[in-house]
Design an enzyme around this catalytic site. Structure first.
Site, mmCIF file in Angstrom:
data_model
loop_
_atom_site.group_PDB
_atom_site.id
_atom_site.type_symbol
_atom_site.label_atom_id
_atom_site.label_comp_id
_atom_site.label_asym_id
_atom_site.label_seq_id
_atom_site.Cartn_x
_atom_site.Cartn_y
_atom_site.Cartn_z
ATOM 1 N N LEU A 1 0.816 -1.217 0.000
ATOM 2 C CA LEU A 1 0.000 0.000 0.000
ATOM 3 C C LEU A 1 0.848 1.263 0.000
ATOM 4 O O LEU A 1 0.396 2.324 -0.427
ATOM 5 C CB LEU A 1 -0.922 0.012 1.230
ATOM 6 C CG LEU A 1 -1.874 -1.178 1.371
ATOM 7 C CD1 LEU A 1 -2.644 -1.077 2.681
ATOM 8 C CD2 LEU A 1 -2.837 -1.239 0.194
ATOM 9 N N GLY B 1 8.147 3.520 2.839
ATOM 10 C CA GLY B 1 8.953 4.587 3.406
ATOM 11 C C GLY B 1 10.408 4.195 3.395
ATOM 12 O O GLY B 1 10.792 3.182 2.804
ATOM 13 N N ASP C 1 0.394 17.505 15.962
ATOM 14 C CA ASP C 1 0.642 17.615 14.520
ATOM 15 C C ASP C 1 -0.647 17.487 13.714
ATOM 16 O O ASP C 1 -0.691 16.790 12.701
ATOM 17 C CB ASP C 1 1.655 16.561 14.079
ATOM 18 C CG ASP C 1 2.335 16.926 12.755
ATOM 19 O OD1 ASP C 1 2.354 18.126 12.413
ATOM 20 O OD2 ASP C 1 2.840 16.025 12.078
#
Length: 554
Positions: free
Chosen positions: A19, A22, A135
């Protein structure tokens, strides 16, 4: 949460297609064998992580496991094996909320109210459980599925911290520039109210498609935020109800003690009385602005992801842009005259997460957001994709330890010296490229330019040119090594470093030459070049030139 050690992931789950990917991890769809339930498994290569990184993974897993809410992406399992760590999350298939909005045929204030309500409920759940997200931004707001009316899901707790009650303390300079609160920028103690400030920024964008704070200069951006210098300009805000503006004002209150809380905000009339208070008018201009806002975010993310995944993780270079405690890299090359025209275009893009030294309260950062000042014991550390909830887009970095430590001055000075040297290196290689053009030396030119070089230049009449063939024609027909002398001066070169292996340089180019009648002439052009270092060698991958042609044609 105690990690499950030596449990065979493959005994319980079956892996399927990839999917996402990184630097140190890959995300794949998986199915739990016993139930047939689908999940997203993030597989982290722990061989590249330090002991401290392992501790941070465990902390984030503990936070994610604690949070069980329909508007939060849930962590279901955490399994550690030899060399790998598996994190099993909800399979969230609806993509980003902001991307879904621009695809809708109808979008109104009432829709924005429903969106922010779900975000506020997720934040309230975090705060009740002693968690501050730190964040909140569009990239972390996802949809459970592609079905109409799918729930909004809050993701990525990579910067989340644990607090006691309404505790206010200095937990480090962390977050994303466009969403940072005034108290964080002032280096004051902070807590849960920082999330409500970010909600105010998000709500502002939801209503008009551009952010309340924007500037191409980091210092000016931060000054705007600290002063609470935003407004509701015409004409786009003329059609927004007073109640919506009132809620934004309550969220973007400079004093955190007077800022509306996550428990209070859902009780605001614009949310709890949505059907009678919020406007039902379709906001086409908001959708158009949001498309530009999304496009800029995606372009920046694609460029940075490519650079990060292909970079050299040398420990000797890690001082430049270490990100074990920092997050996404930022570049300073995107400028805009108006946030309404092109979406957010500050030097610090709203999606760029940054962490600075948690104890240096008196020093305003003079570096761009991609410079992270860290502890001495991290000097040789490499950064990786450690954010365990960033399943839907690759990211790097982790939160700063809540225990403040002093970053030695020598680290800062070394970083500044290295950055200065690299900027000079970019100027030098640019001069070499210009010299090859002046000399009509295509062979030398081709060695400095990437084979897939792209460019916008006057000779191409506004078209994007790719490759060397277009330029080869001019070298072979208009330039030669026997031409009359040509002298070039680069005026005011400005270099922006983009990670360790990329940079952008902008300058004015003055070209002096003698024309056919023997008269001295000077031409001027404005140029921007993007460089990428590959196998230790700088290559020009893109340039944009305006003004006169680059070399006189006799």
């Amino acid at each position: 949460m105690a990690l499950t050690i030596c449990t065979r992931f493959t005994d319980e789950y079956q892996l399927f297609e990839e999917l996402g990917k990184g630097a140190f991890s890959v995300v794949r769809r998986c199915v739990k064998i016993s139930s047939g339930q689908e999940y997203a498994a993030k597989i982290i290569n722990t061989k590249k992580l330090s002991a401290r990184d392992h501790q941070k993974l465990e902390r984030e897993a503990r936070i994610c496991r604690l949070l069980k809410h329909p508007n939060i992406v849930r962590l279901h399992d955490s399994i550690s094996e030899e060399g790998f760590h598996y994190l099993v999350f909800d399979l969230v298939t609806g993509g980003e909320l902001f991307e879904d909005i621009v695809a809708r045929e109808y979008y109104s204030e009432a829709d924005a109210s429903h969106c922010i309500q779900q975000i506020l409920e997720s934040v309230h759940h975090c705060h009740v459980n002693g968690i501050v997200h730190r964040d909140l931004k569009p990239e972390n707001l996802l949809l459970a599925s592609k079905m109409k009316g799918a729930a909004v899901k809050l993701a990525d707790f990579g910067l989340a911290i644990e607090v006691q009650g309404d505790q206010q303390a200095w937990f480090g300079f962390a977050g994303t520039p466009g969403y940072l609160s005034p108290e964080v920028l002032r280096k004051d103690p902070y807590g849960k109210p920082v999330d409500m400030w970010a909600c105010g920024v998000i709500l502002y964008i939801l209503l008009v498609g551009y952010p309340p704070f924007w500037d191409e200069d980091q210092h000016r951006l931060y000054q705007q935020i600290k002063a609470g210098a935003y407004d509701f300009p015409s004409p786009e805000w003329d059609t927004v109800t007073p109640e919506a503006k009132d809620l934004i004002n309550k969220m973007l209150t400079i004093n955190p003690s007077k800022r509306i809380t996550a428990a209070e905000a859902p009780k605001h009339p614009w949310i709890c009385q949505r059907s009678t208070v919020a406007s039902m008018m379709h906001r086409q201009e908001t959708v158009e602005c949001l498309k530009k806002f999304n496009a800029r975010r995606k372009l920046k993310g694609a460029i940075l992801t490519t650079l990060l995944v292909t970079r050299n993780f040398s420990a000797a270079k890690s001082l430049l842009n270490k990100k074990p405690d920092g997050v996404k890299v930022n570049n300073k090359t995107n400028l805009a005259s108006s946030p309404k025209d092109t979406g957010p275009a500050p030097a610090l893009e709203p999606q760029t997460t940054v962490i600075h030294n948690p104890v240096d309260r008196n020093k305003e950062s003079t570096e761009s957001a991609n410079t992270t000042i860290e502890d001495e014991d991290l000097k040789a550390r490499r950064f990786g994709n450690l954010s365990i909830n960033s399943i839907w887009q690759p990211s790097v970095g982790r939160p700063q330890n809540s225990e403040p430590k002093q970053a030695p001055n020598s680290s800062v000075q070394t970083c500044q010296v290295i950055n200065k040297a690299r900027k000079q290196e970019i100027i030098k290689v640019t001069e070499q490229l210009i010299e090859s053009i002046n000399n009509g030396d295509f062979e030398a030119y081709a060695k400095i330019c990437d084979p897939g070089l792209t460019s916008f230049e006057p000779e191409a009449l506004g078209n994007l040119v790719e490759g060397h063939d277009f330029h080869r024609f001019y070298f072979e027909n208009a330039l030669s090594k026997g031409n009359k002398p040509v002298h070039t001066i680069l005026l005011n070169p400005h270099v922006h470093l983009i990670g360790e292996d990329a940079a952008c340089i902008a300058y004015i180019r003055l070209t002096q030459y003698m024309d056919g009648s023997g008269m001295p002439r000077t031409m001027q052009s404005e140029e921007t070049r993007v460089w990428h270092r590959r196998d230790g060698k700088w290559l020009n991958i893109h340039f944009h030139r305006s003004g006169a042609p680059s070399v006189p044609i006799n």
